[in-house]
Design a protein around this motif. Sequence first.
Motif, PDB file in Angstrom:
ATOM      1  N   ALA A   1       0.951  -1.030   0.233  1.00 32.52           N
ATOM      2  CA  ALA A   1      -0.353   0.118   0.012  1.00 32.52           C
ATOM      3  C   ALA A   1       0.902   1.227   0.191  1.00 32.52           C
ATOM      4  CB  ALA A   1      -0.828   0.048   1.121  1.00 32.52           C
ATOM      5  N   ASP A   2       0.170   2.544  -0.955  1.00 24.67           N
ATOM      6  CA  ASP A   2       1.163   3.720  -1.062  1.00 24.67           C
ATOM      7  C   ASP A   2       1.659   4.387   0.166  1.00 24.67           C
ATOM      8  OD1 ASP A   2       1.826   2.857  -3.531  1.00 24.67           O
ATOM      9  OD2 ASP A   2      -0.102   4.247  -4.594  1.00 24.67           O
ATOM     10  N   VAL A   3       0.931   4.388   0.958  1.00 23.28           N
ATOM     11  CA  VAL A   3       0.832   5.118   2.018  1.00 23.28           C
ATOM     12  C   VAL A   3       1.797   4.863   3.499  1.00 23.28           C
ATOM     13  CG1 VAL A   3       0.059   6.852   4.449  1.00 23.28           C
ATOM     14  CG2 VAL A   3      -0.885   6.830   1.636  1.00 23.28           C
ATOM     15  N   ASP A   4       1.283   3.368   4.080  1.00 21.53           N
ATOM     16  CA  ASP A   4       1.907   2.884   5.082  1.00 21.53           C
ATOM     17  C   ASP A   4       2.193   1.576   4.770  1.00 21.53           C
ATOM     18  OD1 ASP A   4       1.077   5.537   6.769  1.00 21.53           O
ATOM     19  OD2 ASP A   4      -1.054   3.846   7.183  1.00 21.53           O
ATOM     20  N   GLY A   5       2.457   1.574   3.338  1.00 21.06           N
ATOM     21  CA  GLY A   5       2.235  -0.014   3.299  1.00 21.06           C
ATOM     22  C   GLY A   5       1.366  -0.408   3.883  1.00 21.06           C
ATOM     23  N   LEU A   6       1.951  -2.346   4.491  1.00 18.70           N
ATOM     24  CA  LEU A   6       1.359  -2.971   4.703  1.00 18.70           C
ATOM     25  C   LEU A   6       1.597  -3.058   6.951  1.00 18.70           C
ATOM     26  CD1 LEU A   6      -0.464  -6.064   4.522  1.00 18.70           C
ATOM     27  CD2 LEU A   6       1.427  -7.057   5.043  1.00 18.70           C
ATOM     28  N   ILE A   7       0.025  -2.986   6.852  1.00 18.23           N
ATOM     29  CA  ILE A   7       0.540  -2.111   7.928  1.00 18.23           C
ATOM     30  C   ILE A   7       0.208  -3.639   9.277  1.00 18.23           C
ATOM     31  CG2 ILE A   7      -0.539   0.065   8.170  1.00 18.23           C
ATOM     32  CD1 ILE A   7      -3.193  -1.441   8.899  1.00 18.23           C
ATOM     33  N   PRO A   8      -0.329  -3.134  10.380  1.00 19.26           N
ATOM     34  CA  PRO A   8       0.588  -4.464  11.441  1.00 19.26           C
ATOM     35  C   PRO A   8      -1.424  -5.109  10.914  1.00 19.26           C
ATOM     36  CG  PRO A   8       1.734  -3.402  12.432  1.00 19.26           C
ATOM     37  CD  PRO A   8       0.822  -2.295  11.442  1.00 19.26           C
ATOM     38  N   LEU A   9      -1.532  -6.307  11.409  1.00 19.59           N
ATOM     39  CA  LEU A   9      -3.038  -7.186  11.493  1.00 19.59           C
ATOM     40  C   LEU A   9      -3.869  -6.361  12.565  1.00 19.59           C
ATOM     41  CD1 LEU A   9      -4.530  -9.848  11.627  1.00 19.59           C
ATOM     42  CD2 LEU A   9      -2.941 -11.195  12.991  1.00 19.59           C
ATOM     43  N   ALA A  10      -3.182  -6.225  13.456  1.00 21.43           N
ATOM     44  CA  ALA A  10      -4.952  -5.878  14.436  1.00 21.43           C
ATOM     45  C   ALA A  10      -4.590  -3.675  14.048  1.00 21.43           C
ATOM     46  CB  ALA A  10      -4.227  -5.788  15.962  1.00 21.43           C
ATOM     47  N   ALA A  11      -3.733  -3.087  13.439  1.00 22.69           N
ATOM     48  CA  ALA A  11      -3.752  -1.921  13.293  1.00 22.69           C
ATOM     49  C   ALA A  11      -4.858  -1.335  12.307  1.00 22.69           C
ATOM     50  CB  ALA A  11      -2.368  -1.140  12.845  1.00 22.69           C
ATOM     51  N   LEU A  12      -5.489   0.051  12.074  1.00 21.59           N
ATOM     52  CA  LEU A  12      -6.041   0.536  11.103  1.00 21.59           C
ATOM     53  C   LEU A  12      -5.232   2.067  10.816  1.00 21.59           C
ATOM     54  CD1 LEU A  12      -9.757   0.236  12.495  1.00 21.59           C
ATOM     55  CD2 LEU A  12      -8.302  -0.620  10.818  1.00 21.59           C
ATOM     56  N   PRO A  13      -5.076   1.769   9.334  1.00 26.32           N
ATOM     57  CA  PRO A  13      -4.735   3.153   8.551  1.00 26.32           C
ATOM     58  C   PRO A  13      -4.762   4.635   9.503  1.00 26.32           C
ATOM     59  CG  PRO A  13      -5.116   1.670   6.928  1.00 26.32           C
ATOM     60  CD  PRO A  13      -6.342   1.421   7.997  1.00 26.32           C
ATOM     61  N   ALA A  14      -3.646   5.508  10.085  1.00 28.92           N
ATOM     62  CA  ALA A  14      -3.730   6.376  10.743  1.00 28.92           C
ATOM     63  C   ALA A  14      -5.053   7.374  10.356  1.00 28.92           C
ATOM     64  CB  ALA A  14      -3.033   7.733  10.698  1.00 28.92           C
ATOM     65  N   ASP A  15      -5.145   7.017   8.989  1.00 34.45           N
ATOM     66  CA  ASP A  15      -6.510   8.219   8.538  1.00 34.45           C
ATOM     67  C   ASP A  15      -7.837   7.336   8.602  1.00 34.45           C
ATOM     68  OD1 ASP A  15      -6.242   6.721   6.174  1.00 34.45           O
ATOM     69  OD2 ASP A  15      -6.589   8.019   5.293  1.00 34.45           O
ATOM     70  N   TRP A  16      -8.013   6.484   9.426  1.00 34.15           N
ATOM     71  CA  TRP A  16      -9.180   5.612   9.045  1.00 34.15           C
ATOM     72  C   TRP A  16     -10.808   6.088   9.677  1.00 34.15           C
ATOM     73  CZ3 TRP A  16     -10.404   1.486   6.925  1.00 34.15           C
ATOM     74  CH2 TRP A  16     -11.636   1.086   7.559  1.00 34.15           C
ATOM     75  N   GLY A  17     -10.138   6.833  10.992  1.00 35.65           N
ATOM     76  CA  GLY A  17     -11.356   7.785  11.887  1.00 35.65           C
ATOM     77  C   GLY A  17     -11.129   7.487  13.330  1.00 35.65           C
ATOM     78  N   CYS A  18     -11.849   7.856  13.789  1.00 33.25           N
ATOM     79  CA  CYS A  18     -11.737   7.123  15.490  1.00 33.25           C
ATOM     80  C   CYS A  18     -13.182   6.470  15.743  1.00 33.25           C
ATOM     81  CB  CYS A  18     -12.395   8.327  16.280  1.00 33.25           C
ATOM     82  SG  CYS A  18     -14.418   9.159  15.985  1.00 33.25           S
ATOM     83  N   ASP A  19     -13.587   6.156  14.708  1.00 35.82           N
ATOM     84  CA  ASP A  19     -14.848   5.109  15.144  1.00 35.82           C
ATOM     85  C   ASP A  19     -15.263   3.366  15.290  1.00 35.82           C
ATOM     86  OD1 ASP A  19     -16.803   3.512  16.312  1.00 35.82           O
ATOM     87  OD2 ASP A  19     -18.367   4.186  15.134  1.00 35.82           O
ATOM     88  N   GLN A  20     -13.746   2.893  15.865  1.00 40.00           N
ATOM     89  CA  GLN A  20     -12.888   1.527  14.901  1.00 40.00           C
ATOM     90  C   GLN A  20     -13.912   0.578  15.840  1.00 40.00           C
ATOM     91  OE1 GLN A  20      -9.111   1.923  16.163  1.00 40.00           O
ATOM     92  NE2 GLN A  20      -8.516   4.005  15.070  1.00 40.00           N
ATOM     93  N   ARG A  21     -14.794   0.713  16.902  1.00 41.16           N
ATOM     94  CA  ARG A  21     -15.526  -0.285  17.256  1.00 41.16           C
ATOM     95  C   ARG A  21     -16.355  -0.831  16.637  1.00 41.16           C
ATOM     96  NH1 ARG A  21     -19.146   3.622  21.017  1.00 41.16           N
ATOM     97  NH2 ARG A  21     -18.795   5.270  19.332  1.00 41.16           N
ATOM     98  N   GLN A  22     -17.176  -0.490  15.998  1.00 40.05           N
ATOM     99  CA  GLN A  22     -17.648  -1.241  14.723  1.00 40.05           C
ATOM    100  C   GLN A  22     -17.189  -2.273  13.950  1.00 40.05           C
ATOM    101  OE1 GLN A  22     -19.861   2.020  12.887  1.00 40.05           O
ATOM    102  NE2 GLN A  22     -20.760   3.169  14.393  1.00 40.05           N
ATOM    103  N   ARG A  23     -16.588  -2.454  13.862  1.00 40.66           N
ATOM    104  CA  ARG A  23     -15.949  -3.140  13.037  1.00 40.66           C
ATOM    105  C   ARG A  23     -16.159  -4.816  13.711  1.00 40.66           C
ATOM    106  NH1 ARG A  23     -12.983  -3.049   9.170  1.00 40.66           N
ATOM    107  NH2 ARG A  23     -11.487  -5.095   9.077  1.00 40.66           N
ATOM    108  N   VAL A  24     -16.440  -5.585  12.626  1.00 38.28           N
ATOM    109  CA  VAL A  24     -16.730  -7.466  12.908  1.00 38.28           C
ATOM    110  C   VAL A  24     -16.336  -7.981  12.369  1.00 38.28           C
ATOM    111  CG1 VAL A  24     -18.619  -8.661  14.231  1.00 38.28           C
ATOM    112  CG2 VAL A  24     -18.865  -6.448  14.018  1.00 38.28           C
ATOM    113  N   LEU A  25     -14.800  -8.697  12.342  1.00 41.09           N
ATOM    114  CA  LEU A  25     -14.670  -9.035  11.484  1.00 41.09           C
ATOM    115  C   LEU A  25     -15.295 -10.776  10.888  1.00 41.09           C
ATOM    116  CD1 LEU A  25     -10.838  -9.160  12.235  1.00 41.09           C
ATOM    117  CD2 LEU A  25     -12.279  -7.740  11.331  1.00 41.09           C
ATOM    118  N   ALA A  26     -15.792 -11.093  12.246  1.00 39.19           N
ATOM    119  CA  ALA A  26     -16.547 -12.231  12.347  1.00 39.19           C
ATOM    120  C   ALA A  26     -18.185 -12.511  11.175  1.00 39.19           C
ATOM    121  CB  ALA A  26     -16.938 -12.865  13.570  1.00 39.19           C
TER     122      ALA A  26
END
Length: 193
Positions: A68-93
Amino acid sequence: MNSEYAGSGNAFRSELDALRAAFPPEHCLPPLGWEAVHTFEYEHGIVLPDPYRTLVAEICDGCPDGPADVDGLIPLAALPADWGCDQRQRVLAKPFPLTEAWVWEDDPRPYEEIEPLIDEVSNHGSVVLGTDGSGMYWHLVVTGAHRGRIWNISDVGAAPFGAAFGHRTEGEGFAGWVAHWATTRRPWFDVVV
């Protein structure tokens, strides 16, 4: 059993060799190890698709010089810096909801009607691999019909990556996405016209 099959992480040996070449340790973050990967999977109610699963366990957990151009491949549990503040809605299952490209910018339905669907596309059934900036994110689908496939999700729509979807690149899934970046250096959207 295929002779190229690597028992560790259920990934093909040739794919793992290519990933090791694409992500040299001196340029990457250390791998998580299998215990950490299993803990992540248990906490999220998923099993990561290989070869990505083996990559984060044995090769690296992110690489600033990655695909990926900006941050490369980010760590597994991370989100990009510009993702936004509401991260609790992500449901991987929860299954990733799409099986074909969708340009919601062109969808004739009212935005109020499609907004919850857009939220599902961005937040359900995938891990974020990185960003190309300007609201363009690369996702690896971890649950649903497209498990193991790479999708680009932006502020205007979502589209799968790979030859089956009109791209010139031969490979699909995580290994194909990395191979495209590592060997061709062609634009991501090299759709055959």
